[in-house]
Structure formats: structure tokens, C-alpha cells
Design a protein around this motif. Structure first.
Motif, mmCIF file in Angstrom:
data_model
loop_
_atom_site.group_PDB
_atom_site.id
_atom_site.type_symbol
_atom_site.label_atom_id
_atom_site.label_comp_id
_atom_site.label_asym_id
_atom_site.label_seq_id
_atom_site.Cartn_x
_atom_site.Cartn_y
_atom_site.Cartn_z
ATOM 1 N N ALA A 1 0.848 -1.195 0.000
ATOM 2 C CA ALA A 1 0.000 0.000 0.000
ATOM 3 C C ALA A 1 0.881 1.241 0.000
ATOM 4 O O ALA A 1 2.112 1.150 0.117
ATOM 5 C CB ALA A 1 -0.918 -0.016 1.213
ATOM 6 N N SER A 2 0.283 2.428 -0.104
ATOM 7 C CA SER A 2 1.048 3.681 -0.097
ATOM 8 C C SER A 2 1.664 3.915 1.274
ATOM 9 O O SER A 2 1.033 3.681 2.309
ATOM 10 C CB SER A 2 0.136 4.854 -0.435
ATOM 11 N N ARG A 3 2.908 4.406 1.268
ATOM 12 C CA ARG A 3 3.596 4.707 2.518
ATOM 13 C C ARG A 3 2.978 5.935 3.177
ATOM 14 O O ARG A 3 2.454 6.820 2.515
ATOM 15 C CB ARG A 3 5.076 4.967 2.245
ATOM 16 N N LEU A 4 3.062 6.021 4.488
ATOM 17 C CA LEU A 4 2.537 7.137 5.258
ATOM 18 C C LEU A 4 3.509 8.306 5.181
ATOM 19 O O LEU A 4 4.693 8.151 5.484
ATOM 20 C CB LEU A 4 2.333 6.721 6.718
ATOM 21 N N ARG A 5 3.008 9.471 4.773
ATOM 22 C CA ARG A 5 3.859 10.662 4.678
ATOM 23 C C ARG A 5 3.743 11.451 5.971
ATOM 24 O O ARG A 5 2.672 11.830 6.373
ATOM 25 C CB ARG A 5 3.447 11.532 3.508
ATOM 26 N N SER B 1 7.157 7.160 6.285
ATOM 27 C CA SER B 1 7.373 5.954 7.068
ATOM 28 C C SER B 1 7.645 4.817 6.085
ATOM 29 O O SER B 1 7.212 4.872 4.935
ATOM 30 C CB SER B 1 6.110 5.634 7.875
ATOM 31 N N PRO B 2 8.361 3.783 6.476
ATOM 32 C CA PRO B 2 8.536 2.656 5.560
ATOM 33 C C PRO B 2 7.255 1.847 5.388
ATOM 34 O O PRO B 2 7.169 0.987 4.531
ATOM 35 C CB PRO B 2 9.626 1.813 6.202
ATOM 36 N N TYR B 3 6.244 2.153 6.215
ATOM 37 C CA TYR B 3 5.004 1.390 6.204
ATOM 38 C C TYR B 3 3.815 2.289 5.875
ATOM 39 O O TYR B 3 3.904 3.511 5.948
ATOM 40 C CB TYR B 3 4.770 0.740 7.566
#
Length: 192
Positions: free
Chosen positions: A144-148, A158-160
Motif C-alpha cells: 500500500a502507499s507509505r505514510l507521509r 514511514s517505511p510502512y
């Protein structure tokens, strides 16, 4: 301990042979033979023992240093350093905001693909949270898209994804609670 006759034979033999061969003959170590020789030969006669590097004796270190000493160089005059300004009373300097690297594309919130993403398909915008293995037996990641969060993470992301960031990073009070009781992995592994 060796008797005086054997000791005399060892000291005499070391004058003609190496300490290793004398030691092998009498069942002693090389260092024991050298120690016997140093203790039982007068100091003025010790210069007659054979040397491993059989060549002419070198001059003493002080003589070699005096011969090889170059002429002293002139010392330059010290340069007066500028005094350091005391900035304790000055106003703080405002730094420009940290630029967000252009290598990361602006992520569009895209959902995780079904079954995750393989390691070969991971992109800079994908969540790297491991979700298991695929049908081929290889590791799969969320995708999924990483958290900015600019200013929180080193590269602004974030890497996640948001969900896995929440799972991965425990707030401080939760960590403090863990110190009092057993850690979850200790319970899971049966160490408690």
C-alpha cells in the motif's frame, strides 16, 4: 632444574649453535636456553653469541639517530586567531525547512494489492511490512502507499502504510508498561 654440568654444556653449545637446536637436544624451549645463557655468561662476554641475522652489528640507536638527524626547520610565526564571538545573548537563527527529497513520488493513497507485493516489485512508494509468503514460497510485502509525515521520518515517509505504522511504532506509555511486566515475545516464546 638442570644440574651444573648440563647447564655448562647448554651455555657452551649456545655459543656455537642456535638456541632452538640446543633446546631440542636437551628438551628445553628456545627461551629457556637463552635465559640460561643470559644468567650464566658474564655481561662482557655476551656479545659473542651467534645472531640470527649474521651480519655486521649495527651502530647503537643514538649514534644512528645523530647521523640521520636533518637540520631543524624554521618554525613559522603563529598566526593570531580571530576571537570567537560570544553568541549566547543573540537571537536564535531560523533554519530553512528541510526539503523533501524529489526521489520519492507523491504517493496517491492506493490500497494494498491482493496477496501483497514481491520483493522484485517493491517500489519507493510501497509499504514494506511483511505479510507472509506467496504461493511461490517467497516473502510478500503489503504494497500500500507509505505514510507521509515530513519532519518525523528521515525521508518524510514511514517505511510502512498508515495501518502498519500504527502497529509497528508503539507510543511511549505502552513501552513504559512493558518494562513493568514480561515482554510479549517472552510470553510467546515461553520464557516466562
Amino acid at each position: 632444574m638442570t644440574d651444573p654440568e648440563t647447564r655448562a654444556a647448554i651455555v657452551a653449545a649456545y655459543g656455537r649453535e642456535s638456541a632452538r637446536t640446543v633446546g631440542e637436544r636437551y628438551g628445553l624451549s628456545r627461551n629457556a636456553v637463552i635465559g640460561l645463557w643470559n644468567r650464566h655468561v658474564p655481561a662482557e662476554l655476551r656479545g659473542t653469541a651467534p645472531r640470527n641475522n649474521a651480519g655486521p652489528r649495527r651502530a647503537p640507536r643514538a649514534v644512528r639517530a645523530a647521523v640521520a638527524r636533518p637540520e631543524p626547520r624554521p618554525v613559522p610565526e603563529p598566526v593570531a586567531a580571530e576571537p570567537i564571538a560570544d553568541r549566547r545573548g543573540s537571537a536564535p537563527v531560523a533554519l530553512p525547512p528541510k526539503p523533501v527529497p524529489s526521489s520519492l513520488p507523491v504517493p496517491v493513497d492506493e490500497p494494498a494489492p491482493e496477496g501483497g507485493v514481491g520483493i522484485g516489485d517493491l517500489d519507493l512508494r510501497h509499504c514494506r511490512y511483511p505479510v507472509g509468503t506467496g504461493p511461490d514460497g517467497r516473502q510478500r510485502f503489503c504494497g500500500a502507499s507509505r505514510l507521509r509525515r515530513p519532519g518525523v521520518f528521515s525521508d518524510g515517509c514511514s517505511p510502512y502504510c498508515a495501518e502498519h505504522t500504527r502497529l509497528s511504532y508503539a507510543p511511549a506509555p505502552v513501552r513504559e508498561k512493558r518494562k513493568d511486566g514480561p515482554r510479549p515475545q517472552h510470553v510467546a516464546w515461553g520464557w516466562v
